[in-house]
Design a protein around this motif. Structure first.
Motif, mmCIF file in Angstrom:
data_model
loop_
_atom_site.group_PDB
_atom_site.id
_atom_site.type_symbol
_atom_site.label_atom_id
_atom_site.label_comp_id
_atom_site.label_asym_id
_atom_site.label_seq_id
_atom_site.Cartn_x
_atom_site.Cartn_y
_atom_site.Cartn_z
ATOM 1 N N GLY A 15 -4.137 -8.265 1.318
ATOM 2 C CA GLY A 15 -4.656 -6.927 1.047
ATOM 3 C C GLY A 15 -3.651 -5.842 1.364
ATOM 4 N N VAL A 16 -2.877 -6.032 2.436
ATOM 5 C CA VAL A 16 -1.814 -5.069 2.786
ATOM 6 C C VAL A 16 -0.805 -4.967 1.646
ATOM 7 N N TYR A 17 -0.391 -6.117 1.130
ATOM 8 C CA TYR A 17 0.602 -6.144 0.048
ATOM 9 C C TYR A 17 0.080 -5.436 -1.203
ATOM 10 N N TRP A 18 -1.143 -5.768 -1.647
ATOM 11 C CA TRP A 18 -1.660 -5.155 -2.872
ATOM 12 C C TRP A 18 -1.965 -3.679 -2.686
ATOM 13 N N LEU B 226 -6.872 0.747 -1.732
ATOM 14 C CA LEU B 226 -7.935 -0.043 -2.338
ATOM 15 C C LEU B 226 -9.329 0.488 -2.001
ATOM 16 N N ALA B 227 -9.416 1.688 -1.423
ATOM 17 C CA ALA B 227 -10.711 2.250 -1.038
ATOM 18 C C ALA B 227 -11.368 3.057 -2.156
ATOM 19 N N ALA C 210 -8.195 -7.897 -5.304
ATOM 20 C CA ALA C 210 -8.017 -7.735 -3.865
ATOM 21 C C ALA C 210 -9.000 -6.707 -3.317
ATOM 22 N N ALA C 211 -9.242 -5.641 -4.080
ATOM 23 C CA ALA C 211 -10.193 -4.612 -3.645
ATOM 24 C C ALA C 211 -11.601 -5.189 -3.556
#
Length: 436
Positions: free
Chosen positions: A98-101, A65-66, A428-429
């Motif tokens: 966030g870990v999941y997505w 997500l970065a 989520a990002a």
């Protein structure tokens, strides 16, 4: 799978042939027309190239997500500043959602790159317990990929977080390993963020479960300086002291290694994993891959979270070796093949079934590439077709099969609603970026 051009990186090649899959394994491979099999699901390859799925030996799904993340006033001048200003801020901002997505969108990208098995190294210090389960749910349960998971143990958040990291590795290894699909390591960040006490604790927790280690090794000069100043040892020598250089252990990067360390690694069963594009991006140097292979050190290939394109990573390894050595023949074809073949050997070890060949009994992890070669293709030049197709017309999977299941068909993901995943990942990002 019929009317296919069949090839693997061990010398199998059929200009036109078929593959029969049953129960997650390859049951037969042959040249010419497929046999009549009433009731079988038939995939007409229409002349497309079929190869085994690829393996990524070092991924960081938590970085997914970065992409495009705003970082005002971020102007690092060293590798340590990259870690402190970017990755250690990002991983601390992750919650379990966030870990999941991150894992789901990162796993999707691997699937679209023809990667059917990956070895991930995770960190989320504000959400440690259950983090590996969230990754497994996304990558293994929902996407159907094979994944070997670990949590990165480190001292940098204090002893309570260190102990929670060890406990998460132990919990996952005890409760959630699935033969052939989900495997485990004891994750460690790097020598320079781990005390002797922490290495002892991690080893004591890993030993009863038979867990090997997954650790960054001499990626930046910081790792070398810390080991010499605090312990009077080179980094590899320090890890050897705690029994870390064992069978199945993954030593990531291995850039700043002395010749004595190469000699030590040549006598140990641990593997080094090369990540050329990440190394170039972080300006940390280039691993001595050719020297390692010449000494008999086992070397695999990973992306280190810098995308998931294993074919592109292979070409980058070749180009980096040319650039650093000044020789256009450095790290030639056989040595490049050794890297990708070792990835398959690692996957065989971790998942417990034969992988990487189009042969009876091997894992039914297969990719139909949407590739029509403009020049003759053979067993001898397959590697170069893959690498250069990737940078010219592009090399995209038409169909991907993981563990005998169709995960992607005619370019469309079959196992999740891709558009919904991308939309929710974007949300989520945004939430993650706002925390930063």
């Amino acid at each position: 799978i019929e009317r296919a051009r069949l090839a693997d990186l061990y010398g199998t090649y059929h200009e036109q042939g078929y593959v029969l899959v049953r129960g997650g394994r390859i049951e037969a491979v042959g040249a010419g027309p497929a046999p009549e099999l009433p009731g079988a699901e038939v995939i007409d390859a229409e002349g497309r190239l079929v190869t085994p799925g690829l393996v990524n030996a070092h991924a960081h799904l938590y970085s997914s997500l970065a992409r495009g993340m705003p970082l005002p006033d971020f102007s690092p001048s060293s590798f340590r500043e990259i870690l402190e200003g970017l990755w250690w801020r990002l991983d601390r901002a992750l919650d379990l959602d966030g870990v999941y997505w991150s894992a789901l969108v990162g796993g999707l990208a691997h699937l679209r790159a023809g990667v059917t098995a990956l070895v991930d190294h995770h960190a989320s210090p504000a959400a440690i317990e259950g983090s590996l389960s969230a990754i497994k749910r996304a990558v293994v349960d929902e996407l159907g990929l094979r994944a070997d998971l670990c949590y990165e143990v480190t001292d940098r958040g204090g002893m309570a977080e260190r102990d929670a990291g060890i406990a998460e590795n132990v919990r996952f290894a005890k409760e959630e390993r699935v033969p052939g699909l989900a495997a485990a390591h004891m994750g460690l960040h790097a020598s320079f963020t781990l005390s002797d006490e922490s290495l002892v604790k991690a080893a004591e927790a890993a030993d009863p479960l038979g867990l090997p280690f997954h650790i960054h090794l001499a990626e930046g000069k910081e790792d070398v300086v810390d080991a010499l100043q605090k312990y009077g040892l080179r980094v590899t020598e320090r890890l050897e002291k705690f029994g870390i250089l064992r069978e199945g252990t993954l030593l990531i990067h291995g850039i700043h290694l002395a010749q004595a360390e190469l000699e030590l690694l040549a006598t140990r069963p641990a593997s080094v994993v090369h990540n050329p594009r990440s190394n170039m991006n972080n300006a940390v140097g280039a691993a001595q891959v050719e020297a390692m292979l010449d000494r008999g050190i086992q070397v695999g290939l990973g992306t280190d979270g810098f995308g998931c394109d294993m074919i592109g990573e292979l070409l980058a390894a070749s180009l980096l070796a040319h650039h650093v050595s000044g020789s256009p023949t450095a790290l030639g074809g056989e040595k490049l093949l050794a890297l990708i073949r070792h990835n398959y050997a690692l996957a065989e070890k971790f998942f417990g079934l034969p992988m990487g060949r189009l042969a009876e009994g091997y894992a039914a992890d297969l990719v139909l590439w949407d590739y029509r070669p403009p020049t003759p293709l053979s067993a001898d030049n397959l590697l170069y077709h893959l690498m250069f197709a990737n940078i010219s017309e592009g090399l995209c999977p038409h169909t991907v099969i993981g563990a005998g299941k169709v995960l992607l068909s005619q370019g469309a993901v079959q196992v999740v609603d891709e558009q919904e995943v991308l939309a929710k990942a974007a949300e989520a990002a945004q939430a993650l970026w706002e925390k930063l």
